[in-house]
Design an enzyme around this catalytic site. Sequence first.
Site, PDB file in Angstrom:
ATOM      1  CG  ASP A  89      -1.201   5.995   2.717  1.00 13.85           C
ATOM      2  OD1 ASP A  89      -1.200   5.171   1.784  1.00 13.85           O
ATOM      3  OD2 ASP A  89      -1.808   5.813   3.788  1.00 13.85           O
TER       4      ASP A  89
ATOM      5  CG  ASP B 231      -2.942   4.601  -1.783  1.00 11.71           C
ATOM      6  OD1 ASP B 231      -3.480   3.536  -2.118  1.00 11.71           O
ATOM      7  OD2 ASP B 231      -2.943   5.030  -0.609  1.00 11.71           O
TER       8      ASP B 231
ATOM      9  CG  ASP C 145      -8.720   3.526   1.345  1.00 18.95           C
ATOM     10  OD1 ASP C 145      -9.745   4.175   1.586  1.00 18.95           O
ATOM     11  OD2 ASP C 145      -8.719   2.453   0.713  1.00 18.95           O
TER      12      ASP C 145
END
Length: 226
Positions: free
Chosen positions: A178, A14, A16
């Site tokens: 995240d 991922d 961001d």
Amino acid sequence: MQIQLDTLDAAIVDLDGTLVHTLGDFAVALNFMLDELSLARIAPAAIESMVGKGSEHLIRSVLRHARDNQEADEALAKAAWQSYSRHYLRINGQHSSVYPGVIEGLRALRAGGLRLACLTNKPGEFAKPLLVAKGLDGYFDFVFGGDAFARRKPDPLPLLKTCEALGTRPERTLMVGDSSNDAQAARAARCPVVLVSYGYNHGEPVHGVDADGVVDSLAEIAGLLG
């Protein structure tokens, strides 16, 4: 928890909240947008829990916040998107930073013989220049934004399509993210998944998410690959 390296052929990472701390970019672009629309500015802390489900969701969430929980009509949403997109492209990467340990973690995955893809809900026109600006683009064989496929994470489709591009099976492709979006998508696609503890995760503690492991730095990922 340890994932055997010989059971993996690739990793999907991922962007961001996992590779780059982009909250500053979001805040600057969104507040320029709000200024143009004559709406009240928003604090970065309020934005953080809205990140992760794509730019359209982010913009609508910010508009709702600025308008006392009133939903934006299509005309306002379109104007907001055009303004936000223009400002974000102009400042992309200027108010963000690569998290500590990211370079070490990506190098470790590469050294382990894994092919890498970056998969994000961020539009591709934002994601690719950001990776270039932060010197991360060279680590990835593929970069897929939230507009690359018919559906976004937490739907498993983007992971399955990314596995196809990488030429790997889901069960041999590690997802690194995240948030619950990443974990839910990975579970549905049958990919193993490791989460970082420092990301956004919609304002919720990441340790409560169903994942195969949580690390405090991407550099620790090497220690999980036995």
